[in-house]
Scaffold this active site. Structure first.
Site, PDB file in Angstrom:
ATOM      1  N   HIS A  55       0.877  -1.174   0.000  1.00  0.00           N
ATOM      2  CA  HIS A  55       0.000   0.000   0.000  1.00  0.00           C
ATOM      3  C   HIS A  55       0.913   1.222   0.000  1.00  0.00           C
ATOM      4  CE1 HIS A  55      -2.389  -3.063   2.176  1.00  0.00           C
ATOM      5  NE2 HIS A  55      -3.419  -2.499   1.584  1.00  0.00           N
ATOM      6  N   ASP A  58       2.333   1.748   3.355  1.00  0.00           N
ATOM      7  CA  ASP A  58       3.272   0.747   3.890  1.00  0.00           C
ATOM      8  C   ASP A  58       4.694   1.235   3.631  1.00  0.00           C
ATOM      9  OD1 ASP A  58       1.071  -0.908   4.330  1.00  0.00           O
ATOM     10  OD2 ASP A  58       1.426  -2.104   2.519  1.00  0.00           O
ATOM     11  N   MET A  89       2.663  -5.742  -7.912  1.00  0.00           N
ATOM     12  CA  MET A  89       1.350  -5.169  -7.594  1.00  0.00           C
ATOM     13  C   MET A  89       1.487  -4.070  -6.549  1.00  0.00           C
ATOM     14  SD  MET A  89      -1.051  -5.361  -4.880  1.00  0.00           S
ATOM     15  CE  MET A  89      -1.695  -6.837  -4.087  1.00  0.00           C
ATOM     16  N   GLU A 182     -10.966  -6.394  -5.224  1.00  0.00           N
ATOM     17  CA  GLU A 182     -10.927  -7.476  -4.220  1.00  0.00           C
ATOM     18  C   GLU A 182     -12.160  -7.441  -3.333  1.00  0.00           C
ATOM     19  OE1 GLU A 182      -7.362  -7.588  -1.877  1.00  0.00           O
ATOM     20  OE2 GLU A 182      -8.228  -8.983  -0.423  1.00  0.00           O
ATOM     21  N   LYS A 184     -14.871  -8.585  -0.349  1.00  0.00           N
ATOM     22  CA  LYS A 184     -14.884  -9.134   1.017  1.00  0.00           C
ATOM     23  C   LYS A 184     -16.260  -8.837   1.587  1.00  0.00           C
ATOM     24  CE  LYS A 184     -12.269  -8.973   5.365  1.00  0.00           C
ATOM     25  NZ  LYS A 184     -11.191  -8.317   6.135  1.00  0.00           N
ATOM     26  N   GLU A 218      -9.705 -13.413  -2.736  1.00  0.00           N
ATOM     27  CA  GLU A 218      -8.933 -13.899  -1.579  1.00  0.00           C
ATOM     28  C   GLU A 218      -9.651 -15.093  -0.950  1.00  0.00           C
ATOM     29  OE1 GLU A 218      -7.174 -11.203   1.292  1.00  0.00           O
ATOM     30  OE2 GLU A 218      -7.900 -12.460   2.949  1.00  0.00           O
ATOM     31  N   HIS A 221     -11.734 -14.404   2.198  1.00  0.00           N
ATOM     32  CA  HIS A 221     -12.918 -13.570   2.039  1.00  0.00           C
ATOM     33  C   HIS A 221     -14.104 -14.365   1.504  1.00  0.00           C
ATOM     34  CE1 HIS A 221     -10.125  -9.801   1.788  1.00  0.00           C
ATOM     35  NE2 HIS A 221      -9.984 -10.495   2.898  1.00  0.00           N
ATOM     36  N   ASP A 246      -5.169 -13.637  -3.887  1.00  0.00           N
ATOM     37  CA  ASP A 246      -4.690 -13.561  -2.505  1.00  0.00           C
ATOM     38  C   ASP A 246      -4.905 -14.918  -1.852  1.00  0.00           C
ATOM     39  OD1 ASP A 246      -3.913 -10.955  -2.772  1.00  0.00           O
ATOM     40  OD2 ASP A 246      -5.386 -10.115  -1.364  1.00  0.00           O
ATOM     41  N   ASP A 256     -11.725 -12.315   9.703  1.00  0.00           N
ATOM     42  CA  ASP A 256     -10.710 -12.509   8.655  1.00  0.00           C
ATOM     43  C   ASP A 256      -9.405 -12.982   9.295  1.00  0.00           C
ATOM     44  OD1 ASP A 256      -9.465 -12.391   6.207  1.00  0.00           O
ATOM     45  OD2 ASP A 256      -9.141 -10.226   6.272  1.00  0.00           O
ATOM     46  N   ASP A 258      -6.739 -14.698   7.924  1.00  0.00           N
ATOM     47  CA  ASP A 258      -5.508 -14.530   7.130  1.00  0.00           C
ATOM     48  C   ASP A 258      -4.397 -15.489   7.546  1.00  0.00           C
ATOM     49  OD1 ASP A 258      -6.543 -12.476   5.523  1.00  0.00           O
ATOM     50  OD2 ASP A 258      -5.903 -10.900   6.892  1.00  0.00           O
ATOM     51  N   ASP A 288      -1.528 -13.287   0.948  1.00  0.00           N
ATOM     52  CA  ASP A 288      -2.047 -12.194   1.776  1.00  0.00           C
ATOM     53  C   ASP A 288      -2.431 -12.779   3.128  1.00  0.00           C
ATOM     54  OD1 ASP A 288      -2.929  -9.881   2.785  1.00  0.00           O
ATOM     55  OD2 ASP A 288      -4.738  -9.734   1.560  1.00  0.00           O
TER      56      ASP A 288
HETATM   57  C1  GLT Z   1      -5.867  -5.768   4.084  1.00  0.00           C
HETATM   58  C2  GLT Z   1      -6.942  -6.708   3.598  1.00  0.00           C
HETATM   59  C3  GLT Z   1      -6.490  -7.479   2.443  1.00  0.00           C
HETATM   60  C4  GLT Z   1      -6.247  -6.653   1.223  1.00  0.00           C
HETATM   61  C5  GLT Z   1      -5.120  -5.719   1.351  1.00  0.00           C
HETATM   62  C6  GLT Z   1      -5.074  -4.816   0.157  1.00  0.00           C
HETATM   63  S1  GLT Z   1      -5.038  -4.934   2.852  1.00  0.00           S
HETATM   64  O1  GLT Z   1      -4.919  -6.472   4.819  1.00  0.00           O
HETATM   65  O2  GLT Z   1      -7.338  -7.584   4.661  1.00  0.00           O
HETATM   66  O3  GLT Z   1      -7.354  -8.532   2.131  1.00  0.00           O
HETATM   67  O4  GLT Z   1      -5.866  -7.524   0.180  1.00  0.00           O
HETATM   68  O5  GLT Z   1      -5.608  -3.567   0.405  1.00  0.00           O
HETATM   69 MN    MN Z   2      -8.080 -11.227   4.435  1.00  0.00          MN
HETATM   70 MN    MN Z   3      -6.412  -9.589   0.450  1.00  0.00          MN
END
Ligand code: GLT
Ligand code: MN
Ligand code: MN
Length: 388
Positions: A55, A58, A89, A182, A184, A218, A221, A246, A256, A258, A288
């Site tokens: 980002h 970041d 990216m 993306e 979610k 993702e 998500h 992702d 979430d 991750d 991700d």
């Molecule tokens: C954030 C989010 C991710 C996105 C990122 C891109 S940032 O951590 O949970 O799923 O991909 O903005």
């Molecule tokens: Mn996520």
């Molecule tokens: Mn993501």
């Protein structure tokens, strides 16, 4: 060197925010010291990653002066050259600052919407300067807690106007970006607009430059929504829209998480890898995800290595699935076809419709066909468990 060692051609990437995650959660303070972007590049090089994503903030703090920005970018550029890590990216942070508490592109405040556009223009410039060709839009704050607050049709139009504006900006600047949206379903908002891969695909068709815009699905998500991720990416691929991915993992019905790729749902992860490899997806495999909050920096490296290693193990399992005589003979029997209806492959014609209308079907026999899917799935499980 084992065949599970990552190589550049595997296109394994990590966001600065992934291995750089400091272990903060809503209930607890950070558990890890922050790493600078340059330190993160060296960590990624050490574990064998191919690329890094970021980002805008970041890399460059939101309140940096132009001179500070230039110095940071120069140092980062140097570290990219030193490590051989590339930037496939980039994306914009449109969710952390309080300015975005009610959304960015879909905020009810036109000043916030304009600021979000300007911030994204600067971030597109930054990404292009460092070589990014895919630009991700994750609209984390584009949603509501109460639907009394916002008209969903107005929100949709604002989102559309923003993406249209930024497509034109990218073209006007001569950047060769492809935009990847993306989805979610929720978190941090109670409900986020355009919650699934399917919703995004419908939305893209309404844009001014639909060819420029695709998906960044993702795993976590879609799983939060209780959906089959492999089916989602198959639909995106079928539409020519799988621009980026992702990869991570997630228990169904949770926040979430991750998690490290393959940490939770091995069979689902296997079919995701098998799909990507079978169709010949050539984009980044972006992890991700982040390490458990309990991890120290060595464990963060183990996390990153684990994402890549699990992907490569599952890729090898997919190769074996495709060559396994027992599995393939079951699949051949399941798909055996006497060719009686090959004429339908030419699609509709009056003659085909007449021929079909005149056909007599043995309906009870249709329900008698053997489908040994239990055998097939057990073989798949045994292959994954390493005993087949
Ligand atoms: C954030 C989010 C991710 C996105 C990122 C891109 S940032 O951590 O949970 O799923 O991909 O903005
Ligand atoms: Mn996520
Ligand atoms: Mn993501």
């Amino acid at each position: 060197m084992s065949s599970y060692d990552p190589q550049p051609e595997h296109k394994f990437t990590f966001g600065l925010w992934t291995v750089g995650n400091i272990g903060r959660d809503p209930f607890g303070e950070p558990t890890r010291a922050p790493l600078s972007p340059v330190q993160i590049l060296h960590l990624l090089a050490e574990v064998g990653a191919y690329g890094v994503n970021f980002h805008d903030n970041d890399l460059v703090p939101i309140d940096a002066t132009p001179a500070e920005r230039d110095r940071i970018v120069k140092e980062f550029r140097q570290a990219l050259d030193d490590t051989g890590i590339v930037v496939p990216m980039a994306t914009t942070n449109l969710f952390t600052d309080p300015a975005f508490k009610d959304g960015a592109f879909t905020s009810n405040d036109s000043h916030v919407r304009a600021y979000a556009l300007q911030k994204t223009m600067h971030s597109l410039d930054l990404g292009a300067e460092l070589g990014a060709q895919v630009y991700v839009f994750w609209g984390g704050r584009e949603g509501t807690e109460t639907d009394a607050s916002k008209d969903p049709l107005a929100a949709m139009q604002r989102f559309r106007d923003a993406i249209n504006f930024l497509c034109e900006y990218s073209i006007d600047q001569g950047y060769d970006y492809r935009f990847a949206l993306e989805p979610k379903p929720n978190e941090p908002r109670s409900d986020i607009y355009l919650p699934t891969v399917g919703s995004m695909l419908g939305f893209i068709a309404t844009l001014d430059h639909p060819d420029m815009v695709g998906l960044n699905p993702e795993v976590a998500h879609e799983h939060m929504g209780g959906l089959n991720f492999m089916h989602a990416i198959a639909q995106a691929w079928d539409a020519g829209k799988l621009f980026h991915i992702d990869l991570n993992d997630q228990k169904f019905g949770r926040y979430d998480q991750d998690f490290r790729f393959g940490a939770e749902m091995i069979k689902q992860a296997f079919f995701v890898v098998k799909f990507l490899e079978d169709v010949g997806y050539t984009g980044s495999r972006h992890f991700d995800a982040h390490a458990y909050r309990s991890a120290n920096v060595e464990d963060v490296k183990a996390f990153a290595r684990g994402c890549m290693r699990t992907y490569l193990i599952l890729k090898e399992k997919a190769r074996r699935f495709n060559q396994d005589p027992e599995i393939q003979s079951l699949l051949a029997n399941i798909n055996a076809d006497d060719g009686a209806f090959d004429f339908l492959s030419s699609g509709y014609s009056r003659a085909n419709a007449d021929r079909l209308a005149a056909t007599t079907f043995e309906r009870p026999a249709l329900g008698q066909r053997d489908l040994p899917y239990e055998q097939l799935d057990q073989l798949t499980v045994e292959l994954l468990l390493g005993v087949h």
